[in-house]
Design an enzyme around this catalytic site. Structure first.
Site, PDB file in Angstrom:
ATOM      1  CD  GLU A   1      29.654  46.594   8.518  1.00  0.00           C
ATOM      2  OE1 GLU A   1      29.691  47.470   9.495  1.00  0.00           O
ATOM      3  OE2 GLU A   1      29.490  46.687   7.279  1.00  0.00           O
TER       4      GLU A   1
ATOM      5  CE1 TYR B   1      22.300  50.078  12.964  1.00  0.00           C
ATOM      6  CE2 TYR B   1      21.701  49.998  10.565  1.00  0.00           C
ATOM      7  CZ  TYR B   1      22.611  50.010  11.604  1.00  0.00           C
ATOM      8  OH  TYR B   1      23.897  50.446  11.210  1.00  0.00           O
ATOM      9  NE  ARG B   2      13.144  49.278  18.632  1.00  0.00           N
ATOM     10  CZ  ARG B   2      13.702  50.105  19.658  1.00  0.00           C
ATOM     11  NH1 ARG B   2      14.635  49.494  20.821  1.00  0.00           N
ATOM     12  NH2 ARG B   2      13.153  51.284  20.103  1.00  0.00           N
TER      13      ARG B   2
ATOM     14  CG  ASN C   1      26.761  50.255   7.828  1.00  0.00           C
ATOM     15  OD1 ASN C   1      25.692  50.369   8.213  1.00  0.00           O
ATOM     16  ND2 ASN C   1      27.789  50.112   8.400  1.00  0.00           N
TER      17      ASN C   1
ATOM     18  CG  ASP D   1      16.192  47.856  23.724  1.00  0.00           C
ATOM     19  OD1 ASP D   1      17.031  47.007  23.284  1.00  0.00           O
ATOM     20  OD2 ASP D   1      15.864  48.869  23.188  1.00  0.00           O
TER      21      ASP D   1
ATOM     22  CD1 TRP E   1      18.697  55.623  11.390  1.00  0.00           C
ATOM     23  CD2 TRP E   1      19.198  54.103  10.132  1.00  0.00           C
ATOM     24  NE1 TRP E   1      18.369  56.075  10.156  1.00  0.00           N
ATOM     25  CE2 TRP E   1      18.218  54.905   9.569  1.00  0.00           C
ATOM     26  CE3 TRP E   1      19.633  52.677   9.289  1.00  0.00           C
ATOM     27  CZ2 TRP E   1      18.171  55.091   8.092  1.00  0.00           C
ATOM     28  CZ3 TRP E   1      19.200  52.848   7.859  1.00  0.00           C
ATOM     29  CH2 TRP E   1      18.510  53.907   7.341  1.00  0.00           C
TER      30      TRP E   1
END
Length: 487
Positions: free
Chosen positions: A234, A174-175, A170, A283, A188
């Site tokens: 991906e 994610y920051r 995967n 954000d 996540w």
């Protein structure tokens, strides 16, 4: 064209006049954000900060911050071209008929095989290797984006994990909040595949290895953000976008593969028992997301190119760079949406809706109540379950023109009849819902109403000029003293 790496992309951006080099010394704490925010709000170029306080590495930011640069990154003139390619691939669902009909699809199936990632033994991303105590984030120009942020954040990470049950890879974005030179948060959300892999590791009691790539070719960076159906690799999707496979290399210390042409690789693990407070963070909603407990990523090894570029992005009040990544998703995945909801004609995810707060769809209406059927279907499609407002209009309405859309909403709706309220899951970042990640959504049917939908009066005709007069005025336009720009 398929870019080999970020350096090739930067070179093409500069050649086309789409990159600005900043040679002045800048601070990664707030200053880069303020500069970038001003440029992005004006629709300005990509930025390469060559001298950054406290680090020898340049920072690339706003690289995807326009439709032109987003299209260039994915090797097309228009983003809809990728959707058209997906439409052709979806024809594989129609394998009916005899053997000769099926053989027509063999070249396309062979093409799919050419997108599979290619393993290599040597890679630019491993030219320099730091292990153990020498592996520290302190060398990199990591940004503190906004004044209220909980710290510095790695904002454009490609996070690789593995499903411990299937072994499937995967990739997600994610920051990572930097706690110190060796640890970061791992932000996540509960709905993401990375979080699902984390829960599976907890259930099985296995240590969770993680690799984070910074940079790589632009298609791979975009693929990390794409809302792919569960189980779709991906990296295979990145190969599809590039029309050639992504070269991958095995990590030095963990059993994961990463893009060979990435700039920087962070290798380590997530402790299954440990959590720390992560946040706040300015954000993409334009508000600070609240601090909460998240898992911790421990770094054991760092590798990078000798000439590494540090890639970053900032998010905040739209429009910003992430808006164009979201619009790419809108155009690329429209054919997949049409496959499951064939009456859909077009979709618009307005920038102000920050991707998950509003979707406008036009439909070819053929029976009463169809607009509400479409709303329910959209809420049942993967990450579109988060959509807080769905507006449905008739097929001839231009959903990209929000002035026209709102005119339809204001004039075509009776709230009691045409507004549908439902409860369900929401994006974790939605701060307005009464409960975290759960609340209400609204669907608005702004289509022309039929008698079978409870409208027992005649629906008036829209005002339109005749085609004859339109053509006459067009032919005489300059006689009236107007220029072509006024037409």
């Amino acid at each position: 064209m398929a870019f080999k790496d970020l350096h090739e992309f930067v070179a093409v951006l500069e050649k086309k006049g789409l990159l600005h080099r900043v040679t002045a010394l800048v601070d990664p704490v707030l200053e880069i954000t303020e500069i970038t925010d001003r440029i992005s709000k004006k629709g300005g170029p990509a930025l390469l900060f060559e001298r950054v306080k406290g680090s020898p590495y340049p920072v690339l930011i706003n690289a995807f911050g326009s439709f032109e640069r987003m299209s260039l990154a994915l090797g097309v003139q228009q983003l809809d071209e990728i959707g058209a390619r997906i439409s052709k691939m979806l024809e594989l669902q129609e394998l009916t008929g005899g053997l000769l009909d099926k053989m027509k699809f063999l070249p396309r199936l062979a093409e799919m095989g050419s997108w599979v990632p290619k393993m290599v033994r040597r890679a630019p991303c491993q030219e320099v290797i730091y292990r153990d105590e020498d592996a520290t984030l302190d060398m990199f120009p990591i940004l503190k984006c906004w004044p209220g942020d909980g710290g510095r954040y790695i904002t454009l990470p490609l996070v690789f994990t593995r499903d411990p049950e299937t072994g499937g890879r995967n990739l997600g974005m994610y920051r990572l909040q930097v706690f110190d030179g060796k640890t970061t948060g791992m932000h996540w959300h509960i709905h993401k595949n990375g979080a699902e892999n984390y829960r599976k590791h907890q259930k099985m009691g296995q240590r969770m290895e993680v690799a984070v790539a910074l940079g790589g070719d632009p298609a791979t960076i975009y693929a990390a953000t794409a809302p792919l159906p569960h189980g779709i690799d991906e990296m295979l999707f990145a190969g599809f976008l590039r029309n050639e496979p992504v070269e991958m290399v095995k990590c030095v210390t963990v059993d994961l593969e990463v893009p060979a042409h990435a700039e920087i690789i962070l290798e380590g693990y997530v402790d299954l028992e440990e959590q720390r407070i992560e946040g706040p963070f300015g954000d993409h909603t334009g508000y600070y997301s609240l601090a909460d407990y998240y898992p911790v990523f421990h770094i054991q090894c760092i590798t990078h190119r000798k000439d590494a570029i540090y890639p970053a992005t900032i998010v905040g009040k739209p429009p910003m760079e992430d808006c164009y990544l979201a619009k790419a998703t809108e155009r690329i995945f429209l054919p997949l949406l049409k496959m499951f909801i064939p009456e859909i004609v077009d979709i618009n995810l307005p920038l102000e809706g920050v991707f998950h707060n509003c979707a406008v769809v036009s439909i070819k209406k053929s029976y009463p109540g169809q607009a509400k059927k479409v709303m329910c279907a959209i809420w049942g499609m993967g990450q579109m379950m988060f959509t807080k407002m769905i507006i449905v209009v008739d097929e001839h309405v231009n959903v990209q023109d929000m002035s026209e859309v709102w005119w339809r909403v204001y004039n075509n709706t009776d709230p009691k009849r045409d507004f549908m309220m439902v409860d369900g899951p929401l994006e974790v970042l939605d701060h307005s819902s009464p409960l975290p990640a759960y609340g209400s959504k609204v669907g608005i049917d702004a289509t022309k109403k039929w008698p079978g939908e409870g409208h027992n009066r005649d629906w008036p005709e829209e005002i339109e000029m005749t085609q004859e007069i339109k053509k006459l005025v067009t032919s005489r336009w300059q006689e009236y003293g107007f220029g072509q720009e006024d037409e």
